[in-house]
Each structure stands twice: as C-alpha cells, then as structure tokens.
Motif scaffolding. Structure first.
Motif, short mmCIF file in Angstrom:
data_model
loop_
_atom_site.label_atom_id
_atom_site.label_comp_id
_atom_site.label_asym_id
_atom_site.label_seq_id
_atom_site.Cartn_x
_atom_site.Cartn_y
_atom_site.Cartn_z
N SER A 178 2.67 -5.46 1.41
CA SER A 178 1.43 -5.20 0.68
C SER A 178 0.28 -4.94 1.65
CB SER A 178 1.10 -6.38 -0.24
OG SER A 178 0.73 -7.52 0.52
N GLU A 179 0.27 -5.63 2.78
CA GLU A 179 -0.77 -5.38 3.77
C GLU A 179 -0.67 -3.96 4.33
OE1 GLU A 179 -0.30 -8.46 6.58
OE2 GLU A 179 -1.19 -10.01 5.33
N GLY A 180 0.54 -3.50 4.55
CA GLY A 180 0.72 -2.14 5.01
C GLY A 180 0.23 -1.12 4.00
N ILE A 181 0.48 -1.35 2.72
CA ILE A 181 0.00 -0.44 1.68
C ILE A 181 -1.52 -0.45 1.62
CG2 ILE A 181 0.02 0.02 -0.79
CD1 ILE A 181 2.59 0.76 0.67
N ALA A 182 -2.14 -1.63 1.80
CA ALA A 182 -3.60 -1.70 1.83
C ALA A 182 -4.16 -0.89 3.01
CB ALA A 182 -4.05 -3.15 1.92
N ALA A 183 -3.49 -0.98 4.15
CA ALA A 183 -3.93 -0.19 5.30
C ALA A 183 -3.80 1.30 5.03
CB ALA A 183 -3.10 -0.57 6.53
N LEU A 184 -2.71 1.69 4.38
CA LEU A 184 -2.53 3.10 4.04
C LEU A 184 -3.62 3.57 3.09
CD1 LEU A 184 -0.81 5.66 4.19
CD2 LEU A 184 0.58 4.75 2.32
N GLY A 185 -3.96 2.74 2.10
CA GLY A 185 -5.02 3.10 1.17
C GLY A 185 -6.36 3.26 1.85
N GLN A 186 -6.68 2.35 2.78
CA GLN A 186 -7.94 2.48 3.51
C GLN A 186 -7.97 3.75 4.35
OE1 GLN A 186 -8.56 -0.44 6.54
NE2 GLN A 186 -10.76 -0.10 6.67
N ALA A 187 -6.87 4.06 5.00
CA ALA A 187 -6.83 5.27 5.83
C ALA A 187 -7.01 6.52 4.99
CB ALA A 187 -5.50 5.32 6.60
N ILE A 188 -6.36 6.58 3.82
CA ILE A 188 -6.48 7.76 2.94
C ILE A 188 -7.91 7.89 2.42
CG2 ILE A 188 -5.72 8.75 0.76
CD1 ILE A 188 -2.96 7.60 1.29
N LEU A 189 -8.52 6.77 2.05
CA LEU A 189 -9.90 6.82 1.56
C LEU A 189 -10.86 7.31 2.64
CD1 LEU A 189 -10.05 3.52 -0.55
CD2 LEU A 189 -10.27 5.87 -1.42
N LEU A 190 -10.75 6.76 3.83
CA LEU A 190 -11.65 7.18 4.91
C LEU A 190 -11.44 8.66 5.25
CD1 LEU A 190 -11.50 4.08 7.31
CD2 LEU A 190 -13.33 4.73 5.74
N LEU A 191 -10.18 9.08 5.30
CA LEU A 191 -9.91 10.48 5.61
C LEU A 191 -10.45 11.40 4.52
CD1 LEU A 191 -8.47 12.47 7.51
CD2 LEU A 191 -6.40 12.14 6.18
N SER A 192 -10.32 11.00 3.27
CA SER A 192 -10.83 11.83 2.18
C SER A 192 -12.35 11.90 2.20
CB SER A 192 -10.35 11.25 0.84
OG SER A 192 -8.93 11.19 0.80
N LEU A 193 -13.00 10.79 2.44
CA LEU A 193 -14.46 10.80 2.52
C LEU A 193 -14.95 11.63 3.70
CD1 LEU A 193 -15.13 7.07 1.62
CD2 LEU A 193 -15.69 9.06 0.21
N TRP A 194 -14.24 11.51 4.81
CA TRP A 194 -14.61 12.34 5.97
C TRP A 194 -14.47 13.83 5.64
CZ3 TRP A 194 -11.34 15.74 8.57
CH2 TRP A 194 -11.90 16.34 9.71
N ALA A 195 -13.37 14.19 4.98
CA ALA A 195 -13.18 15.59 4.62
C ALA A 195 -14.25 16.05 3.63
CB ALA A 195 -11.79 15.78 4.00
N GLY A 196 -14.66 15.17 2.73
CA GLY A 196 -15.65 15.56 1.74
C GLY A 196 -17.03 15.81 2.34
N CYS A 197 -17.40 15.02 3.36
CA CYS A 197 -18.75 15.17 3.90
C CYS A 197 -18.81 16.02 5.16
CB CYS A 197 -19.37 13.80 4.17
SG CYS A 197 -18.59 12.88 5.52
N ARG A 198 -17.72 16.17 5.89
CA ARG A 198 -17.76 16.88 7.16
C ARG A 198 -16.97 18.18 7.16
NH1 ARG A 198 -21.27 16.56 10.41
NH2 ARG A 198 -19.92 16.79 12.23
N TYR A 199 -15.83 18.20 6.49
CA TYR A 199 -14.95 19.35 6.57
C TYR A 199 -15.24 20.35 5.44
CZ TYR A 199 -10.65 21.97 7.46
OH TYR A 199 -9.75 22.97 7.76
N TYR A 200 -15.32 19.85 4.20
CA TYR A 200 -15.56 20.73 3.06
C TYR A 200 -17.01 20.73 2.61
CZ TYR A 200 -10.47 20.74 2.65
OH TYR A 200 -9.14 20.87 2.90
N ALA A 201 -17.78 19.74 3.05
CA ALA A 201 -19.20 19.64 2.66
C ALA A 201 -19.35 19.59 1.14
CB ALA A 201 -20.02 20.78 3.25
N VAL A 202 -18.45 18.85 0.50
CA VAL A 202 -18.55 18.69 -0.95
C VAL A 202 -19.76 17.83 -1.30
CG1 VAL A 202 -17.37 17.78 -2.99
CG2 VAL A 202 -16.09 19.02 -1.24
#
Length: 636
Positions: free
Chosen positions: A190-214
């Motif tokens: 479960s800790e590994g899944i939580a880490a995966l969720g955090q990584a996906i969220l950070l990557l998505s937020l980064w893409a939204g504000c820096r890569y796609y400028a959504v």
C-alpha cells in the motif's frame, strides 16, 4: 469523442488493477486453505473420535467407586498371605471433570496443524518477492502508463486538458486504493501504491502548468503543495515514516518542477523553510529520526545550488538571514530530542555538528575577507548561542553532565577558538590560543572537568607549535614581540602546572604524564627563548672586537650551563627529580657542544673560558649531588 476515449483509457488502466486485486485475494484464500490443512485435519479428527469411543468403554467397565484407604478386617485366626487380586490394584477412575478437561485440551478441539517452516522477515526470498518486486512492479506500471499516455497524446486521442485530467484522476484514485490494500493487510504494498499516486499527481500538475499551460504556474504550485500536505496527512494517519519520506521528497521536488530559471530567492527559501518546519514537527510528534537529516541535506542542496548560481554581494542580508533561519530550525529538533533523552543518538549528534559548521561555512563564504569584524562577531555569537543551549539542557540524573550538554559546550569552545584566527594575525593568534588554553585548564581543574582540561592542553600545544612554525621578528634585545610571546606562553604553561598542583590527588596516570611533559616544555621554551635572544644580540654587533660567530657559540655554551645549574639548585631544594633530570640533560648538551664544537672551532681564549666555566659548574653540581647523597644516607 474525447470523453469516450477517456473512458476507454480508464478501463484499460483499471482492468490490470482489478486483475491484480483479484489475484491477490485468490492467493490469500489459497494460502489460508493450505495453512489449515483440511484433509489432514479430517483424518486426525476421525482418529481422535475412535480413541474417545474406546476410552468411554473402558471407563464404563470400571467399578463405580473404589475405597481410597481400605482397612483390613480384624480376625482372630492367622490367615495365609494371598497375593493381591488384580482388581485391588486398578487405579481409581479419573473424575469426570478432569476427563472433560483433557477433552477440552485434546487435539479434538485444537487439531494439530502442520507447521510450515518459519521464514525470517529479512530472508532474501521475502526481500526480493515482497519488497524489490513491489518497487520494480510499481515502476514498470508507471512507465507503461506513461508510454501508453504518450502514445495516445502523440496520436491526439486526448487533448491537453483531458491528459492532465486523466493523470490527476489516476493519481487521486491511487490513494484510496492504497488505503484499501492497507486494510487487507498489505502495508508495504500500500505504501508503494501511495508513492505511485503521489508521483502521478505531481507529474500531471507539472504537465498542466509547465508543459501544456492548461493552468497557471501558481495554480500548479498550489496543487503540488496540496498533494504534499495530503501525503503528509496519510503518513501521520498511518504512522508511516516511509510515506513521510515520500511526502518530503515530493515537497522538495515541487520548486524544481515549477521553476522558471529566474532568481526567486524569497519565495524559494520561504517555501523551503515552511516545508522544513512541517517536516520537523512531524518528526518530533512521531519520533521519526530520518526526516531531519534527509531534509537537511536537501535544504542545503537548494541553498548552495542557488548560492552558486545567483548570489551577489548585494543579496548579503537576506541570504544570511535565511541561512540563520535554517540553522535555528535544524538545531531545534536535536535540542528537543536532547531534552527528551539525555543520550542523543549518533545521527542527532552528527546533525548538530554538521548544521553548525555548515552555517559557519556559509557565513565565511559571504563575509570573508571584506567583513572580518562582522564575521568575528557572528562566530562569537554562534559560540555564545551553543554555550547558552548547553547551560539550559537539563541533566536526567543529578550530578551527571548530559552528553548533549558536552556536545553543545564543545561546539561553543570550538567556535570561540576559531574566532581568534578570523580576527587576529600572527603572534596575536598564538597569544590568544595560549591564554585560552590556560583558562580552560584552570577552569577544568576548578570544575573537575577532564574534557575542558584536554581542550586546554590542545590549545597550549597548538600555540607552542605556531611559535615554532611562524617565527617573529626581534629587532632588539629582550624587549621585542618574540620574547614577549615566549614569556606569555611559558607563563600560561606555569599557570596550568600550578592549577594542577592543587588537584594532584584527582589526577589520573595519563594526565600526570601530560603535565610532566608540559613542565619539560616550559623549561625547553625558556631555554629556546633566551638562546634566540643571545644569539641574535651577539650576531648583530661585535662586542669588544670579538668575532660575532665565536661570540654567539660561547654565549650559548655559557647560557646552557648557567640555566642547568639553576635547575639543579631548584631541583635539589624542592626535591624534584624531574627538574634535576632536565638539568642533567641540558648539562649533557652543553658538554657535548663544548667538547665537540667549541674545542675544535673556537680560538684559544674562548676555548679556555668555555672549558673553565663548564668545569667549575660541573664540580659545583657534583658537590651538590654528593651532599644530597650523604644527607639521604644519614637520614636513612
């Protein structure tokens, strides 16, 4: 059309997840059935029922009562002794309660299960199968999803807004799934899944504000902060240091993800300070010992990375202020831990020391050499702060000095010592080291504190070494800086010896030897100081037309002989074998010099003077020794 594609993507991602969950459940049920051993239990149950039935038949065939203490019947005629009947020796039946007790504890109600071979938690198989494969699987899933999404993005199946929304949705779903796994008894997974969720969220937020400028960079930064806070709350709720470490890594990764490459010192260091404060509060509440040192390293990476890229002298005040804030915040937790426990662990002690010296390095880099006085005052303030903390730390046991207090006191002494070469130069450094060493030795004897005395011995040795390595000019005889420095050093050594004499009964063997060496050094430096003065004096000018070189050697021979004679007189009067042996060694040097050098190289007149004076003084010394021996014989 885009919504349909999003649903298809979610199904494609959710399918493997559901399959994994189902497989885990099936494996769990299989393991439980195997651990029960159903067929073996049925066989044992039948066997136990047969044994119970046979036991009941035997109990029913026994008499209902048997006298516990049979008495022989009285008779008037002798009877022949008959062997006892078998029925007379049959043991009485057990009471029904005891039989039932045995039945309750019999294998009927608690069947003996086949015990599988115990496997240690740290076994290599468990480590690979339970831990390593978990992390590798998470990484593989993360990479696979990333490639799939990239493929979908490259073919314009999903627009920028949909791409970011999918990532945020998937990352958010990972957290409840992690909690569900924890409730089913899979904490590590479960800790590994939580880490995966955090990584996906950070990557998505980064893409939204820096890569796609959504959305704007501020919105992305706020979202990353919210993700970090959420993971931190999960860590506190589960009391998991590993999830807290993941939250910390996400928090420190956030400025890097939203960075524009411009200098934003105030915003960056303010965010890091708030992040560190939250992490250290978590570490204090849960007693997590690894959060502080790891966050300290990451903080310094940001600080020195920014310093190397953007620092200028015009930014001295805010940079020094932030460095001071980082010093204070990373000193607070070790101090609180020291109050909680008298014996801080080695990791806390290392953090205290590294934090202090890192701050000193930052101050030195910003203030040296243009601002020597402010740097000196800052180092002295650092010393005073550590000394104050050392005095405030309580002792867990009365009469004992806590280890944490010794650590802070030692750092205070170190910084006070380092302030000397920062502000002073040349001979003043040597003088300051000598005086500070004498003060520490005197204070150590008054407080009966060995560590202070050891620090004082070290500083005296440091001053003595500096005096030899860095010579001082002496333009005139005796009244010069060099001779004054030697006198101060010798006086400090003598003061240390006098302080030791008052506490002679408390000294150990090693410290007694160190003080003996210190006494020898005091005399050696006195001889050296006088020798340098006489050598330079006779070397600068001819006296009564005498050759300078000859006069220098004659002066040294006479000086050493006279100084050894004085040591002999004092040693005999005070009954000090140490002084007498020093005098004999110096006499030996003088004799060797006269017979090996003076006789060969001096003129006849100087040769005669040197030999006569040496011979007369040796006869006087011999007479004193004879007198001493005679007195000792008469008293014995």
């Amino acid at each position: 059309m885009e919504i349909l594609v999003v649903l298809i993507v979610c199904l494609l991602i959710a399918g493997p997840i559901i399959a994994i969950v189902a497989y885990i459940r099936v494996q769990d049920l299989t393991a439980k059935l195997n651990s029960v051993g159903l067929q073996e239990s049925v066989r044992r149950l039948n066997s136990l029922e047969q044994r119970l039935s046979s036991l009941d038949k035997k109990l029913a065939a026994l008499p209902t009562s048997v006298p516990t203490h049979p008495a022989p019947a009285p008779t008037s005629e002798p009877t022949s002794i008959q062997p006892p009947q078998p029925s007379a020796v049959v043991p009485p039946p057990r009471p029904q309660t005891e039989s039932r007790k045995d039945m309750r504890t019999s294998p009927l109600t608690q069947p003996v299960m086949p015990h599988p071979q115990a496997v240690a938690p740290d076994h290599l198989e468990n480590l690979i199968g339970g831990h390593w494969l978990n992390r590798i699987g998470i990484l593989a899933v993360f990479i696979g999803i990333s490639f799939f999404l990239k493929y979908a993005f490259d073919n314009n199946w999903i627009g920028p807004s949909g791409r970011v929304a999918i990532g945020i949705l998937l990352g958010a779903l990972m957290l409840p799934w992690s909690h569900w796994l924890l409730s089913r008894g899979y904490p590590y997974f479960s800790e590994g899944i939580a880490a995966l969720g955090q990584a996906i969220l950070l990557l998505s937020l980064w893409a939204g504000c820096r890569y796609y400028a959504v959305f704007s960079r501020e919105v992305g930064f706020a979202g990353m902060v919210l993700v970090t806070i959420t993971i931190a709350a999960v860590a506190l709720g589960r009391d998991s240091q590993r999830i807290a470490m993941l939250s910390m890594l996400g928090g420190f990764l956030t400025p890097l993800l939203v960075s524009t490459g411009r200098d934003e010192q105030i915003a960056l260091f303010t965010y890091i300070f708030i992040l560190c404060a939250g992490l250290l509060i978590m570490a204090w509440r849960r007693d997590w010992r690894w959060l502080a040192p790891v966050s300290f390293v990451l903080t310094q990476l940001y600080f020195w990375g920014w310093y190397d890229t953007f620092y200028q002298s015009t930014k001295l005040e805010p940079t020094l202020a932030f460095a001071t804030l980082f010093l204070v915040i990373y000193s607070t937790l070790p101090v609180l831990n020291s109050i909680r426990s008298d014996s801080p662990d080695s990791l806390s002690g290392f953090l205290i020391t590294l934090n202090a010296f890192n701050y000193l390095a930052a101050a030195y880099a910003m203030l040296w050499p243009q601002h020597r006085w402010p740097l000196t005052l800052l180092v002295l303030a650092l010393s005073a702060a550590h000394l104050t903390v050392s005095g405030l730390l309580p002792a867990q046991k009365r009469g004992e000095i806590p280890l944490s207090r010794l650590l802070f006191g030692g750092l205070a002494l170190t910084f006070a010592t380092l302030a000397i070469p920062i502000r002073l130069d040349g001979k003043w450094i040597t003088l300051a080291f000598a005086v500070e060493g004498a003060i520490l030795i005197w204070t150590g004897f008054r407080a009966l504190h060995l560590r202070l005395r050891q620090a004082g011995y070290f500083l005296l040795a440091l001053a003595a070494g500096r005096l030899l390595l860095f010579p001082i000019d002496a333009p005139q005889f005796l009244f010069n800086a060099r001779f004054a420095t030697y006198l101060v050093l010798i006086a400090c050594m003598v003061a240390a010896l006098l302080a030791a004499r008052e506490q002679a009964a408390t000294l150990g063997e090693q410290e007694t030897s160190a003080l003996a060496i210190l006494a020898v050094l005091a005399n050696a430096y006195a001889v050296l100081a006088l020798s340098l003065e006489f050598w330079d004096y006779f070397g600068r000018s001819a006296v009564l037309g005498v050759d300078r070189h000859l006069a220098q050697h004659l002066a040294l021979s006479l000086l050493w002989t006279l100084y050894a004679s004085v040591l002999i007189l004092i040693g005999v009067k005070r009954q000090s074998a140490l002084l007498r042996w020093q005098a004999l060694v110096l006499f030996g040097l003088a004799v060797a010099k006269v017979f090996l050098y003076d006789i060969s190289y001096l003129d006849r007149f100087y040769r005669i003077v040197s030999l006569l004076i040496l011979g007369v003084l040796l006869l006087v010394v011999s007479f004193l020794y004879q007198k001493k021996i005679s007195r000792e014989r008469s008293t014995s």
